[in-house]
Design a protein around this motif. Structure first.
Motif, PDB file in Angstrom:
ATOM      1  N   ASP A 176      -4.473  -6.710   1.631  1.00  0.00           N
ATOM      2  CA  ASP A 176      -4.840  -5.484   2.326  1.00  0.00           C
ATOM      3  C   ASP A 176      -3.708  -4.769   2.188  1.00  0.00           C
ATOM      4  O   ASP A 176      -2.727  -4.781   2.359  1.00  0.00           O
ATOM      5  N   GLU A 177      -4.074  -3.350   2.376  1.00  0.00           N
ATOM      6  CA  GLU A 177      -3.241  -2.193   2.608  1.00  0.00           C
ATOM      7  C   GLU A 177      -3.070  -1.595   4.110  1.00  0.00           C
ATOM      8  O   GLU A 177      -3.352  -0.775   4.277  1.00  0.00           O
ATOM      9  N   ASP A 178      -3.140  -2.674   4.684  1.00  0.00           N
ATOM     10  CA  ASP A 178      -2.786  -2.493   6.474  1.00  0.00           C
ATOM     11  C   ASP A 178      -1.405  -3.382   6.623  1.00  0.00           C
ATOM     12  O   ASP A 178      -0.642  -3.792   5.887  1.00  0.00           O
TER      13      ASP A 178
ATOM     14  N   THR B 255     -13.698  -4.490   2.213  1.00  0.00           N
ATOM     15  CA  THR B 255     -14.258  -3.267   2.288  1.00  0.00           C
ATOM     16  C   THR B 255     -14.187  -2.433   1.297  1.00  0.00           C
ATOM     17  O   THR B 255     -14.865  -1.344   1.305  1.00  0.00           O
ATOM     18  N   THR B 256     -13.485  -2.738   0.191  1.00  0.00           N
ATOM     19  CA  THR B 256     -13.331  -1.872  -1.146  1.00  0.00           C
ATOM     20  C   THR B 256     -14.386  -2.135  -1.905  1.00  0.00           C
ATOM     21  O   THR B 256     -15.116  -3.186  -2.164  1.00  0.00           O
TER      22      THR B 256
ATOM     23  N   THR C  46      -5.606  -2.191  -3.568  1.00  0.00           N
ATOM     24  CA  THR C  46      -6.634  -1.550  -3.083  1.00  0.00           C
ATOM     25  C   THR C  46      -6.320  -0.270  -2.809  1.00  0.00           C
ATOM     26  O   THR C  46      -4.910  -0.101  -2.331  1.00  0.00           O
ATOM     27  N   SER C  47      -6.898   0.729  -2.330  1.00  0.00           N
ATOM     28  CA  SER C  47      -6.902   1.994  -1.957  1.00  0.00           C
ATOM     29  C   SER C  47      -6.521   2.043  -0.485  1.00  0.00           C
ATOM     30  O   SER C  47      -6.977   1.273   0.076  1.00  0.00           O
ATOM     31  N   SER C  48      -5.550   2.728  -0.298  1.00  0.00           N
ATOM     32  CA  SER C  48      -5.442   2.732   1.288  1.00  0.00           C
ATOM     33  C   SER C  48      -6.460   3.199   1.925  1.00  0.00           C
ATOM     34  O   SER C  48      -6.568   3.501   3.027  1.00  0.00           O
ATOM     35  N   ASP C  49      -7.136   4.164   1.280  1.00  0.00           N
ATOM     36  CA  ASP C  49      -8.295   4.777   1.865  1.00  0.00           C
ATOM     37  C   ASP C  49      -9.455   3.507   2.313  1.00  0.00           C
ATOM     38  O   ASP C  49     -10.100   3.825   3.319  1.00  0.00           O
ATOM     39  N   TYR C  50      -9.459   2.499   1.717  1.00  0.00           N
ATOM     40  CA  TYR C  50     -10.402   1.378   1.956  1.00  0.00           C
ATOM     41  C   TYR C  50      -9.688   0.391   2.790  1.00  0.00           C
ATOM     42  O   TYR C  50     -10.367  -0.350   3.416  1.00  0.00           O
ATOM     43  N   ARG C  51      -8.314   0.307   2.786  1.00  0.00           N
ATOM     44  CA  ARG C  51      -7.426  -0.459   3.602  1.00  0.00           C
ATOM     45  C   ARG C  51      -7.615  -2.166   3.416  1.00  0.00           C
ATOM     46  O   ARG C  51      -6.668  -2.766   3.265  1.00  0.00           O
TER      47      ARG C  51
END
Length: 118
Positions: free
Chosen positions: A62-64, A95-96, A86-91
Motif C-alpha cells: 500500500d501507499e500509506d 481498493t485500487t 499503486t496510485s497514492s489516490d487509491y492508497r
C-alpha cells in the motif's frame, strides 16, 4: 530450503490484496502476505521457504504509512526486488481498481487476464 515451483514471488501486505491480485494474474505466481509487519524471524522463514534470494521478487504494498515502511524494510533486505506501485489516490492495493492493478502488473511483464485491461 523448500523448493517452490514458482519463479516469481509478489510480496503484499494482506489477504485481500493477495486475493485481488490472484484474480487478475493469468500465470503461476507465489503471493506472500506479510500482514503489514515483518519480524526478522518471519523474514528469515520467508527467505528460506520461498527462495527469495533466488527468485524474481516483486514488492506490491500500500501507499500509506505502514506500506511505505514495509517497502523500505523489504528493499533493504531484498535489494534485487522490483517494486510495483499503486496510485497514492487509491492508497491501498485492495481498493485500487482492477484495471489499474492489471496495468501495473503488465508493466512488470506479468501475464494478466485480458478482461481486467478493458
Amino acid at each position: 530450503m523448500i523448493t517452490y515451483e514458482s519463479e516469481k514471488v509478489i510480496i503484499v501486505e494482506g489477504l485481500t490484496d493477495k486475493r485481488k491480485i490472484e484474480k487478475i494474474l493469468n500465470e503461476n505466481v507465489t503471493i506472500i502476505c506479510t500482514n503489514g509487519t515483518l519480524s526478522i524471524n518471519r523474514f528469515d522463514e520467508l527467505l528460506d521457504t520461498y527462495g527469495l534470494d533466488e527468485n524474481e521478487v516483486y514488492i506490491f504494498v500500500d501507499e500509506d504509512k505502514s506500506g511505505i515502511k514495509l517497502r523500505k524494510q523489504l528493499a533493504k533486505e531484498l535489494p534485487h526486488a522490483e517494486h510495483i506501485y499503486t496510485s497514492s489516490d487509491y492508497r491501498e492495493v485492495a481498493t485500487t481498481p482492477y484495471k489499474f492493478l492489471a496495468s501495473a502488473l503488465v508493466a512488470k511483464h506479468f501475464q494478466v487476464r485480458p478482461f481486467f485491461l478493458i
